[in-house]
Design an enzyme around this catalytic site. Structure first.
Site, short mmCIF file in Angstrom:
data_model
loop_
_atom_site.label_atom_id
_atom_site.label_comp_id
_atom_site.label_asym_id
_atom_site.label_seq_id
_atom_site.Cartn_x
_atom_site.Cartn_y
_atom_site.Cartn_z
N ASP A 11 38.62 39.32 32.05
CA ASP A 11 38.08 38.32 32.97
C ASP A 11 36.57 38.34 32.80
OD1 ASP A 11 40.53 37.49 34.32
OD2 ASP A 11 40.55 39.51 35.14
N ASP A 130 47.65 29.94 39.54
CA ASP A 130 47.16 30.89 40.53
C ASP A 130 47.84 30.56 41.84
OD1 ASP A 130 45.41 31.85 38.61
OD2 ASP A 130 43.76 30.55 39.25
#
Length: 260
Positions: A11, A130
């Site tokens: 990330d 998500d």
């Protein structure tokens, strides 16, 4: 039987790999190129690279860093973040990625999935979601809502209905990011992964919540996922990829061998 895959996730924010809890991304977790190299050497099956603030910042992905990572690893590389158009998908694949992970853009412009899958093949197109679990009554089945912009914005879309559409449009794989579990190290959302796995006929990658090798075992068996994505436990060397694969092999889970 197809081997289950172990996939580290980078990330990236401002050129650094970061980690946090529930998408907070507030802890430095190392240099992404160095980490990618280590995971390649340890026997990771694939690698995922997310530019986690590109979409929310309204900017393009950091292609120079993507290219640097792609030049250092010899395993499949999936790249996501900041993708807005079909041209972005094409650029990322030309830049060295094997797959493109599309999340927010698919909600804004669903045709990007269709066009990309038709042009490059479904095997190159990953539908990433998500999701946040919704409150339901005790006698009701669980429900989840799709969020975009790095988990910052609710959409009102039902997650199970949305993954159906992603697959219908040509997504060849799904990554299920649980916002509730992300970074907690308390385990994956097994109900989420199992519900999606029984609904679609493409590979499922579980994401969010890995804290132990047992958690990975559970999501690949009880959760019926095809692959487990993890970040913190690998970045901070709580476990190595060989340790995870040894644990799974000892319990009868088929994984690809690694060079000891």
């Amino acid at each position: 039987m197809l081997a289950k895959r172990i996939i580290p996730c980078l990330d990236v924010k401002n050129g650094r790999n970061v980690r946090g809890v529930r998408f907070s991304a507030d802890q430095d977790a190392g240099d992404p190129v160095e980490l990618a190299t280590r995971y390649d050497q340890e026997g990771a099956d694939e690698l995922v690279f997310y530019d986690i603030t590109a979409s929310s910042d309204g900017r393009a992905i950091v292609m120079d860093l993507v290219q640097e990572v792609s030049e250092r690893v010899f395993i499949p590389l999936t790249v996501g973040g900041g993708i807005r158009t079909f041209a972005d998908v094409r650029e990322i694949l030309k830049g060295g990625a094997d797959k493109v992970s599309i999340n927010s853009a698919a909600v804004h412009t669903p045709d990007i999935i269709t066009q990309s899958a038709e042009s490059f093949g479904s095997q190159c197109i990953v539908g990433a979601v998500d999701v946040l679990r919704l409150e339901t009554a005790a006698d009701e089945p669980p429900r989840w809502e799709i969020h975009i912009n790095g988990g910052r914005k609710a959409t009102g879309l039902d997650a199970l209905e949305w993954v159906d559409e992603l697959v219908d449009r040509g997504a060849g794989e799904l990554v299920l990011n649980s916002i509730d579990a992300d970074g907690t190290r308390d385990g994956y959302d097994l109900e989420l992964n199992r519900a999606v796995a029984r609904r679609v006929d493409v590979p499922i990658v579980a994401s969010g919540g890995a804290g132990t090798t047992q958690h990975i075992f559970e999501v690949l068996t009880e959760g019926e996922a095809n692959a487990a994505l993890a970040a913190s436990i690998f970045h901070f060397q709580v476990y190595s990829i060989p340790q995870v694969k040894d644990f799974l092999t000892d319990r009868g889970v088929v994984v690809r061998p690694y060079a000891a």
